[in-house]
Design an enzyme around this catalytic site. Structure first.
Site, short mmCIF file in Angstrom:
data_model
loop_
_atom_site.label_atom_id
_atom_site.label_comp_id
_atom_site.label_asym_id
_atom_site.label_seq_id
_atom_site.Cartn_x
_atom_site.Cartn_y
_atom_site.Cartn_z
N ARG A 67 0.79 -1.23 0.00
CA ARG A 67 0.00 0.00 0.00
C ARG A 67 0.83 1.28 0.00
NH1 ARG A 67 -3.50 -2.79 1.91
NH2 ARG A 67 -1.72 -3.96 2.65
N THR A 68 1.77 1.39 0.93
CA THR A 68 2.51 2.66 1.02
C THR A 68 3.32 2.87 -0.26
OG1 THR A 68 2.61 2.37 3.40
CG2 THR A 68 4.09 3.98 2.46
N LYS A 97 25.44 -6.79 -2.19
CA LYS A 97 26.90 -6.94 -2.25
C LYS A 97 27.56 -6.31 -1.03
CE LYS A 97 26.75 -6.49 -7.27
NZ LYS A 97 27.01 -5.52 -8.36
N ARG A 118 11.62 3.17 3.14
CA ARG A 118 11.15 2.30 4.24
C ARG A 118 12.30 1.36 4.60
NH1 ARG A 118 5.58 -0.95 4.64
NH2 ARG A 118 4.97 1.18 5.16
N HIS A 147 5.98 6.25 11.29
CA HIS A 147 5.44 6.13 9.93
C HIS A 147 4.63 7.41 9.69
CE1 HIS A 147 3.85 4.66 6.31
NE2 HIS A 147 3.42 3.47 6.67
C1 NCD Z 1 1.75 -0.30 8.38
C2 NCD Z 1 3.26 -0.29 8.49
O1 NCD Z 1 3.97 -0.65 7.56
O2 NCD Z 1 3.72 0.12 9.54
N1 NCD Z 1 1.32 -0.53 7.07
C3 NCD Z 1 1.17 0.54 6.24
O3 NCD Z 1 2.11 1.17 5.83
N2 NCD Z 1 -0.08 0.91 5.94
C4 NCD Z 1 1.08 -1.18 9.34
C5 NCD Z 1 1.46 -2.62 9.41
O4 NCD Z 1 2.32 -3.10 8.67
O5 NCD Z 1 0.87 -3.31 10.24
#
Ligand code: NCD
Length: 324
Positions: A67-68, A97, A118, A147
């Site tokens: 999703r993100t 590497k 991320r 986040h």
């Molecule tokens: C969340 C995350 O990655 O922290 N997901 C997201 O980005 N919507 C929540 C999760 O992974 O539970």
């Protein structure tokens, strides 16, 4: 030109790293919301916008994400920008590497105008921001840290529903220890007066004591409740989260708590008022029964997801200095 030093925003987003909700003040949040509202209008009317035309953003995701990752990708492409998509660089790039995070960042800043990252380590976004000389870093989740863009879309969704972010009663449930969305959301809610938060988590997954005290000092009224039976009937928001399996070193511990807290129609009937919303950052893995999806109060697969794209359209445009 070197980028701006990471700092509180005070409505100046241009070339700023976005690492934590702590950088936001109320005015910056509302400035972002007002642009988000415009973005949602354009997106819903399929009006082409080319604000990001000629820009390239790197989406550097060291941890799984659908999703993100897709939400940033869609947001940038809807505005005519392009992306370099790197998922699981541990397997697919020079990271395999042995390249350091710092070198990876320096390479991608040579190719692009922005890096959205991320990473499984808490603090990695900050380290990346330090390594980048020229391009801003947006934290798309660092370990169990924060986040911020998820919290921004959560706050926007709450604001859209209630028209305010103060004097709300919220129930936060699930993995409060490891859930980074929770850590950012609490920071956001603590900007506003009169918010009361009930925390419901298995004993082993409670919010860190230090965080609990800090958020109390910031003015949040926080109450830990021991079981579902203690859910207040006054909550405006139920914000449910997944037990973060990947953060457990001992999977037998995960097995013990994985089904600890589930929203069912029955639980809603007992404790939820009519005018409330049910939120979840997704993915869910059983902690909300699918029959709840039809409940009009459930926003997690509806506005909450869509708002994620709109807020990212607004944020990237602001950070790249294309609007505002
Ligand atoms: C969340 C995350 O990655 O922290 N997901 C997201 O980005 N919507 C929540 C999760 O992974 O539970």
């Amino acid at each position: 030109m070197p980028k701006a030093k990471t700092s509180t925003l005070q409505q100046h987003f241009v070339r700023q790293d976005i690492l934590s909700l702590d950088q936001f003040d109320i005015d910056s949040l509302f400035k972002l919301f007002s642009i988000t509202r415009q973005m949602s209008f354009f997106a819903q009317h399929s009006q082409p916008l080319d604000l990001l035309k000629g820009t390239i953003s790197t989406l550097l995701f060291y941890e799984p994400s659908s999703r993100t990752f897709a939400s940033f990708g869609a947001a940038i492409k809807r505005l005519g920008g392009q992306t370099i998509d790197i998922q699981n660089p541990g397997q697919t790039s020079s990271v395999a590497k042995g390249e350091t995070l710092e070198d990876t960042i320096r390479v991608f800043e040579a190719y692009s105008d922005l890096i959205v990252m991320r990473h499984p380590l808490t603090g990695a976004a900050k380290a990346a921001a330090k390594a980048a000389f020229f391009v801003p870093i947006i934290n798309a989740g660092d370990g169990i840290g924060e986040h911020p863009t998820q919290a921004l879309l959560d706050l926007y969704t709450i604001y859209e529903k209630f028209g305010r972010l103060d004097h709300l009663t919220c129930l936060l449930s699930g993995d409060l220890l490891n859930g980074r969305t929770i850590h950012s959301l609490l920071r956001g809610l603590s900007l506003f007066p009169g918010n009361t938060i009930y925390l419901l988590a298995p004993d082993s997954l409670k919010l860190k004591r230090e965080d609990l005290e800090n958020f109390k000092k910031r003015g949040l009224k926080l109450f830990e409740i021991p079981s579902e039976k203690d859910i207040p009937k006054t909550a405006d928001i139920w914000y449910w989260t997944r037990i973060q399996k990947e953060r457990f070193s001992d999977l037998t511990e995960y097995e013990k708590v994985k089904n600890a807290l589930t929203i069912t129609p029955e639980l809603l009937r007992k404790y939820a008022k009519k005018d409330m919303i049910i939120m979840h950052p997704l993915p869910r893995v059983g902690e909300i029964a699918v029959t709840v999806d039809r409940d009009p109060r459930a926003v997690y697969l509806k506005s909450q997801v869509r708002n994620g794209m709109y807020i990212r359209m607004a944020l990237v445009s602001l950070v790249l200095g294309k609007i505002g």
